[in-house]
Design an enzyme around this catalytic site. Structure first.
Site, mmCIF file in Angstrom:
data_model
loop_
_atom_site.group_PDB
_atom_site.id
_atom_site.type_symbol
_atom_site.label_atom_id
_atom_site.label_comp_id
_atom_site.label_asym_id
_atom_site.label_seq_id
_atom_site.Cartn_x
_atom_site.Cartn_y
_atom_site.Cartn_z
ATOM 1 N N GLY A 94 0.813 -1.219 0.000
ATOM 2 C CA GLY A 94 0.000 0.000 0.000
ATOM 3 C C GLY A 94 0.838 1.258 0.000
ATOM 4 N N ASP A 126 -2.595 6.770 3.026
ATOM 5 C CA ASP A 126 -1.985 7.877 2.277
ATOM 6 C C ASP A 126 -0.690 7.473 1.574
ATOM 7 O OD1 ASP A 126 -0.322 7.550 4.423
ATOM 8 O OD2 ASP A 126 -0.638 9.538 5.290
ATOM 9 N N GLY A 127 -0.296 6.200 1.722
ATOM 10 C CA GLY A 127 0.924 5.749 1.048
ATOM 11 C C GLY A 127 2.199 6.274 1.682
ATOM 12 N N ASP A 254 0.408 -11.734 6.310
ATOM 13 C CA ASP A 254 0.970 -10.850 5.288
ATOM 14 C C ASP A 254 2.294 -10.242 5.750
ATOM 15 O OD1 ASP A 254 -1.300 -9.659 6.898
ATOM 16 O OD2 ASP A 254 -0.281 -7.833 6.298
ATOM 17 N N ASP A 264 8.631 -6.351 7.943
ATOM 18 C CA ASP A 264 7.614 -5.355 8.310
ATOM 19 C C ASP A 264 7.621 -5.043 9.809
ATOM 20 O OD1 ASP A 264 6.865 -5.097 5.719
ATOM 21 O OD2 ASP A 264 4.756 -5.606 6.009
HETATM 22 P P1 AMP Z 1 1.091 -3.386 8.086
HETATM 23 O O1 AMP Z 1 0.218 -3.605 9.268
HETATM 24 O O2 AMP Z 1 2.028 -2.212 8.216
HETATM 25 O O3 AMP Z 1 1.803 -4.631 7.685
HETATM 26 O O4 AMP Z 1 0.132 -2.964 6.896
HETATM 27 C C1 AMP Z 1 -0.966 -3.740 6.455
HETATM 28 C C2 AMP Z 1 -1.375 -3.289 5.081
HETATM 29 O O5 AMP Z 1 -1.759 -1.917 5.086
HETATM 30 C C3 AMP Z 1 -0.285 -3.428 4.045
HETATM 31 O O6 AMP Z 1 -0.857 -3.899 2.875
HETATM 32 C C4 AMP Z 1 0.241 -2.037 3.896
HETATM 33 O O7 AMP Z 1 0.811 -1.777 2.631
HETATM 34 C C5 AMP Z 1 -0.987 -1.188 4.147
HETATM 35 N N1 AMP Z 1 -0.653 0.134 4.704
HETATM 36 C C6 AMP Z 1 -0.139 0.403 5.923
HETATM 37 N N2 AMP Z 1 0.029 1.715 6.084
HETATM 38 C C7 AMP Z 1 -0.375 2.318 4.940
HETATM 39 C C8 AMP Z 1 -0.446 3.680 4.474
HETATM 40 N N3 AMP Z 1 -0.057 4.709 5.229
HETATM 41 N N4 AMP Z 1 -0.915 3.883 3.235
HETATM 42 C C9 AMP Z 1 -1.324 2.882 2.478
HETATM 43 N N5 AMP Z 1 -1.290 1.596 2.834
HETATM 44 C C10 AMP Z 1 -0.823 1.312 4.057
HETATM 45 MG MG MG Z 2 2.796 -5.451 6.430
#
Ligand code: AMP
Ligand code: MG
Length: 488
Positions: A94, A126-127, A254, A264
């Site tokens: 994301g 917000d990426g 994931d 991660d």
């Molecule tokens: P995580 O818990 O950090 O492993 O994130 C879970 C999912 O949410 C993953 O697919 C990430 O790419 C997405 N994600 C986390 N933070 C953001 C963000 N700020 N913008 C877009 N996608 C996000």
């Molecule tokens: Mg992740």
């Protein structure tokens, strides 16, 4: 204008993008504007032939200019995963964009920019990534690597004044991550459960084996051996997490690498005082991912992976792999911990009993885990009591334990050698939350040098490093049991 090449000696290739086109989306980085280096790892740069932090590389890492990867764009991978027990049918990168594989004499490293803007998988995000979480990932991955724990690496973090809103206004950063592969358990779950495509599962599995397990054949025997290896690598990784007191915090499928690398970093934490039930993630109200539950969760995650592989790998082969997990985990854990204690392994169950009794005694006495274990490097078989005995409030339990331990010590040979070996297996320096926090606050106020100093200490966790003792201090009261939110 043609983008600059990274270095004359490095070339990109794009096997994932070209061979698995159904599982990627093209992306373009959205730069964070005028940026500065917040952190740089010479050690990770050495993997890439001694890359240096030039002004043009800064622009590229900040997403303001494209790296010349041969595509003219970057890409994001699609995957899904079980998050806190429930299936999320579509996740994906994301905010992390993959630049491509950098081919080095030591093999390929996939480079990605985490925080470089939105992708088709950003959902409502917000990426972006903020300085705080980016520096934590950077420091953690480099620290884990030097502890000897398999992990993705971090080359650098760049930051700018671009505002990013979390609980309050923060600023943007991008982490340049290096990994042998970013394939997660969730990639396999996605093709099986969401796409329900056996050909895509087949393509993903064959790709994974070809690229990352080239010694294995692409037939039924190779598949069985491959799954057994994924189980073993995961068991080894978890054994090391448990041995060094690392809590990941978000062990969703994931976030599980198919290569058994720690991946991660979010609200992770190292134990300060030994506490089995430690939960580092503020959002994990049920303690699903507490320190002590990590082995069981890893097995649960492997079961989810196995389920996704059923269309291709016979159930018996998958079950055989899963059945080996517990023994492998215990064997690896006992091997590491007996080395830390300086005793010769005997019967696994008895060894595990001795180790567990120490953990109970540490917990009961609220002793700092890392600093107490480090004191095995000053233990001598002549000692009547543990060097840390006077710090114990529950004195008898520790006395009993030490007596049992002494009976196992027997002949240590040359005591200086023996103690030196204990120093090589019981780290003096780990990434304590409060150390990360202090470095982050310094970087936020314009002093990223504090990050570099902390990094350099963490790159030699087993060395005495005279003059740096303050980095080995137990957490001050304000930081004991610090928990972090998922927001990053
Ligand atoms: P995580 O818990 O950090 O492993 O994130 C879970 C999912 O949410 C993953 O697919 C990430 O790419 C997405 N994600 C986390 N933070 C953001 C963000 N700020 N913008 C877009 N996608 C996000
Ligand atoms: Mg992740």
């Amino acid at each position: 204008m043609k983008p600059d090449a990274l270095t004359p000696d490095l070339s990109f290739s794009q096997p994932y993008f070209t061979e698995l086109p159904q599982l990627v989306s093209k992306t373009q980085p959205q730069g964070i504007g005028a940026s500065r280096w917040l952190a740089w790892s010479d050690d990770a740069a050495a993997l890439l032939g001694g890359l240096t932090p030039t002004a043009s590389l800064l622009e590229q890492c900040a997403g303001n200019q494209l790296l010349d990867n041969g595509l003219g764009h970057y890409f994001a991978q699609v995957y899904s995963g079980h998050q806190f027990g429930g299936y999320s049918p579509q996740l994906g990168d994301g905010r992390a964009m993959i630049v491509g594989n950098l081919n080095t004499p030591q093999g390929a490293y996939e480079m990605s920019l985490k925080g470089a803007g939105t992708t088709p998988y950003s959902r409502h995000g917000d990426g972006r990534a903020v300085l705080r979480s980016s520096l934590r990932e950077f420091l953690a991955s480099e620290a884990m690597h030097h502890l000897g724990v398999a992990t993705t690496r971090a080359l650098a973090v760049v930051g700018s004044d671009l505002p990013v809103w979390r609980e309050s206004r923060e600023t943007a950063a991008i982490t340049v991550r290096l990994a042998r592969s970013h394939i997660r358990f969730g990639h396999f779950e996605y093709v099986t459960h969401t796409r329900q495509s056996k050909p895509q599962l087949q393509a993903l599995l064959d790709f994974t084996i070809r690229q990352h397990f080239p010694e294995l054949s692409g037939d039924a025997a190779g598949y069985k051996a491959w799954f057994a290896q994924v189980v073993e690598r995961t068991a080894l990784m978890i054994a090391k997490w448990q041995a060094y007191g690392f809590t990941h915090g978000v062990m969703n499928t994931d976030n599980m690498s198919i290569l058994g690398e720690t991946l991660d970093y979010g609200p992770f934490g190292f134990l300060d005082t030994y506490q089995e039930s430690f939960v580092c993630n503020h959002s994990d109200s049920e303690g699903r991912y507490s320190f002590v539950r990590q082995p069981a969760v890893a097995l649960w995650n492997l079961q989810r992976l196995a389920q996704a592989l059923v269309p291709i790998i016979p159930s018996d082969d998958l079950v055989a792999g899963l059945d080996s997990f517990e023994r492998l985990l215990v064997d690896h854990y006992v091997a590491i911990m007996t080395t830390r204690l300086g005793i010769t392994p005997q019967e696994t169950r008895a060894d595990l009993g001795l180790i567990s009794a120490l953990m109970l005694a540490l917990e009961e006495n609220r002793l700092d885990y890392t600093n107490t274990m480090r004191q095995f490097s000053v233990v001598s078989p002549k000692d009547q009591q543990a060097p840390w005995q006077d710090d114990c409030v529950s004195a008898q339990v520790m006395k009993d334990w030490f007596n049992a331990y002494r009976r196992r010590l027997a002949d240590v040979g040359d005591i200086d050698d023996w103690q030196a070996q204990r120093r090589q297996t019981n780290p003096k320096f780990i990434l304590r939350n409060y150390l990360a926090q202090e470095a982050i606050e310094a970087a936020e106020s314009g002093h990223p040098q504090a990050v570099a100093e902390l990094l350099s200490v963490l790159q030699r966790p087993f060395d005495e490093q005279p003059g740096q003792e303050h980095y080995a201090q137990a957490a001050p009261n304000w930081a004991q049991g610090l928990v972090l939110s998922c927001s990053s």
